[in-house]
Design an enzyme around this catalytic site. Structure first.
Site, PDB file in Angstrom:
ATOM      1  N   TYR A 103      -6.086  -4.138  -7.884  1.00 62.81           N
ATOM      2  CA  TYR A 103      -5.610  -4.875  -6.732  1.00 62.81           C
ATOM      3  C   TYR A 103      -4.312  -5.825  -7.171  1.00 62.81           C
ATOM      4  O   TYR A 103      -4.679  -6.505  -8.177  1.00 62.81           O
ATOM      5  CB  TYR A 103      -6.510  -5.314  -5.763  1.00 62.81           C
ATOM      6  CG  TYR A 103      -7.528  -4.432  -5.195  1.00 62.81           C
ATOM      7  CD1 TYR A 103      -7.002  -3.521  -4.232  1.00 62.81           C
ATOM      8  CD2 TYR A 103      -8.844  -4.355  -5.661  1.00 62.81           C
ATOM      9  CE1 TYR A 103      -7.844  -2.575  -3.894  1.00 62.81           C
ATOM     10  CE2 TYR A 103      -9.666  -3.547  -5.279  1.00 62.81           C
ATOM     11  CZ  TYR A 103      -9.334  -2.539  -4.335  1.00 62.81           C
ATOM     12  OH  TYR A 103     -10.136  -1.618  -3.897  1.00 62.81           O
ATOM     13  N   ASP A 104      -3.512  -6.152  -6.493  1.00 61.46           N
ATOM     14  CA  ASP A 104      -2.586  -7.377  -6.802  1.00 61.46           C
ATOM     15  C   ASP A 104      -2.698  -8.336  -5.823  1.00 61.46           C
ATOM     16  O   ASP A 104      -2.416  -9.567  -6.143  1.00 61.46           O
ATOM     17  CB  ASP A 104      -1.018  -6.743  -6.625  1.00 61.46           C
ATOM     18  CG  ASP A 104      -0.632  -5.735  -7.326  1.00 61.46           C
ATOM     19  OD1 ASP A 104      -1.133  -5.710  -8.544  1.00 61.46           O
ATOM     20  OD2 ASP A 104      -0.108  -4.746  -6.849  1.00 61.46           O
ATOM     21  N   THR A 105      -3.302  -8.354  -4.742  1.00 57.70           N
ATOM     22  CA  THR A 105      -3.370  -9.663  -3.606  1.00 57.70           C
ATOM     23  C   THR A 105      -4.851  -9.327  -3.234  1.00 57.70           C
ATOM     24  O   THR A 105      -5.627  -8.248  -2.884  1.00 57.70           O
ATOM     25  CB  THR A 105      -2.440  -9.270  -2.530  1.00 57.70           C
ATOM     26  OG1 THR A 105      -1.174  -9.064  -2.762  1.00 57.70           O
ATOM     27  CG2 THR A 105      -2.768 -10.325  -1.528  1.00 57.70           C
ATOM     28  N   ARG A 131      -2.825  -2.046  -2.492  1.00 57.06           N
ATOM     29  CA  ARG A 131      -3.183  -2.715  -3.543  1.00 57.06           C
ATOM     30  C   ARG A 131      -3.503  -4.204  -3.128  1.00 57.06           C
ATOM     31  O   ARG A 131      -3.461  -5.065  -4.114  1.00 57.06           O
ATOM     32  CB  ARG A 131      -1.749  -3.028  -4.302  1.00 57.06           C
ATOM     33  CG  ARG A 131      -1.133  -1.561  -4.902  1.00 57.06           C
ATOM     34  CD  ARG A 131      -1.933  -1.254  -6.209  1.00 57.06           C
ATOM     35  NE  ARG A 131      -1.587  -2.178  -7.138  1.00 57.06           N
ATOM     36  CZ  ARG A 131      -2.379  -2.160  -8.249  1.00 57.06           C
ATOM     37  NH1 ARG A 131      -2.959  -1.148  -8.600  1.00 57.06           N
ATOM     38  NH2 ARG A 131      -2.358  -3.138  -9.088  1.00 57.06           N
TER      39      ARG A 131
END
Length: 332
Positions: free
Chosen positions: A46-48, A273
């Site tokens: 994950y990015d967020t 993500r």
């Protein structure tokens, strides 16, 4: 949260999760994040991260163990953090001050409460007319967020005005009222509810045309956990206007997708993500699942490990962990 309040909230969460089988029949049991490798695999996906606050970041005025270190870790890895809460009573500015009081630097722009989401819904989705006003059944946070987005409202003093019995029988329709917004209201009373019901029941005449007054709820949480136990939440208060008018509001807050839609539009999220982190199956985790997000359940709030891994509760997170602070401990 007291043991009594926690037990009641836990029971409510379990009841909702237990009835979710038809909607989520094939979800596997969640994976426990218990090692450094588990933590790295989770974070790499994950990015967020959307983070609930109460039960994840703090309990009341107490910062949970290891949370500051976990937030620093996530930021150092370039993760985007958004703090998503159903609490409508405070503005994002006040929320930011609470974070600061606990030693956390969280800018206002990273906070997404239900009042702010309601304001964006009115401005960007509804395209609320500039010549209309909103009558608010709620606290200062709702007024502040709507006004900041350029939405005209009655003042809090006007909304809290008391009427005599005789005056109540002569509440007039107001063509300037285009929406009723209800959130948690600590100053709720019969007069305020009677005015809101009157506006909702009376179509607005504008240029010879009739249009229905909008009915919007910041959230519909039934109970509010406190140190003394569960007290009525905004959803409980909302039932008065639902009954009096026969109308159902558009509900903004978790687990409803209206809130996620506004978050996604504001921050251009890639849902695949993005991970929702929360302590409740019936709001936080359901919110993430329904929105196509990854989900991480923490056990520092109302959900127990037995509930998280139950074979009979079908509403399940993708992952679970003892607490958000555990991420930093595992990756020291």
């Amino acid at each position: 949260m007291s043991s009594t309040a926690s037990a009641v909230a836990t029971a409510a969460t379990a009841a909702t999760a237990a009835t979710a089988g038809d909607l989520y029949p094939t979800r596997p049991l969640p994976r426990l994040v218990a090692t450094a490798e588990d933590a790295r695999k989770l974070l790499d996906q994950y990015d967020t991260f959307l983070l609930d606050c109460d039960g994840v970041i703090w309990h009341g005025g107490h910062l949970l163990e290891g949370v500051a270190e976990a937030i620093d870790l996530l930021r150092s890895m370039g993760k985007r953090l958004l703090f998503v809460t159903n609490n409508s009573t405070k503005s994002r500015q006040v929320n930011a001050a609470k974070f600061a009081s606990l030693g956390l630097t969280v800018p206002k722009d990273e906070i997404f409460n239900s009042s702010y989401a309601t304001a964006l819904y009115l401005r960007n989705i509804v395209k609320f007319p500039a010549d209309k006003k909103v009558f608010i059944v709620g606290e200062q946070g709702v007024f502040d967020e709507l006004n900041e987005q350029g939405i005209s409202t009655f003042t809090i003093e006007e909304c809290n005005k008391k009427y005599t019995d005789a005056e109540l029988h002569h509440i007039c329709d107001d063509p300037d009222v285009g929406a009723i917004v209800q959130g948690l209201d600590f100053n709720i009373g019969y007069t305020k509810l009677a005015r809101a019901a009157r506006y909702l029941n009376s179509p607005i005449t504008s240029n010879g045309r009739k249009s229905e007054c909008l009915f919007i709820a910041t959230n519909d949480d039934q109970g509010l956990p406190t140190p003394i136990g569960i007290i009525p939440g905004s959803g409980s208060l909302l039932s008065v206007l639902r009954t009096a008018t026969g109308r159902q509001p558009v509900v903004i807050g978790k687990p409803h997708q209206t809130m996620l839609d506004t978050v996604t539009a504001s921050f251009h999220l890639d849902r695949k993500r993005t991970c929702m982190v929360g302590d409740r199956l019936d709001t936080d985790i359901k919110f993430g699942i329904d929105g196509g997000l990854g989900t991480l359940l923490v056990l520092t709030g109302v959900t127990t490990e037995a509930m998280a891994t139950s074979e009979t509760l079908q509403l399940r997170a993708d992952h679970y962990i003892s607490g958000l602070g555990q991420l930093a401990s595992l990756l020291k």
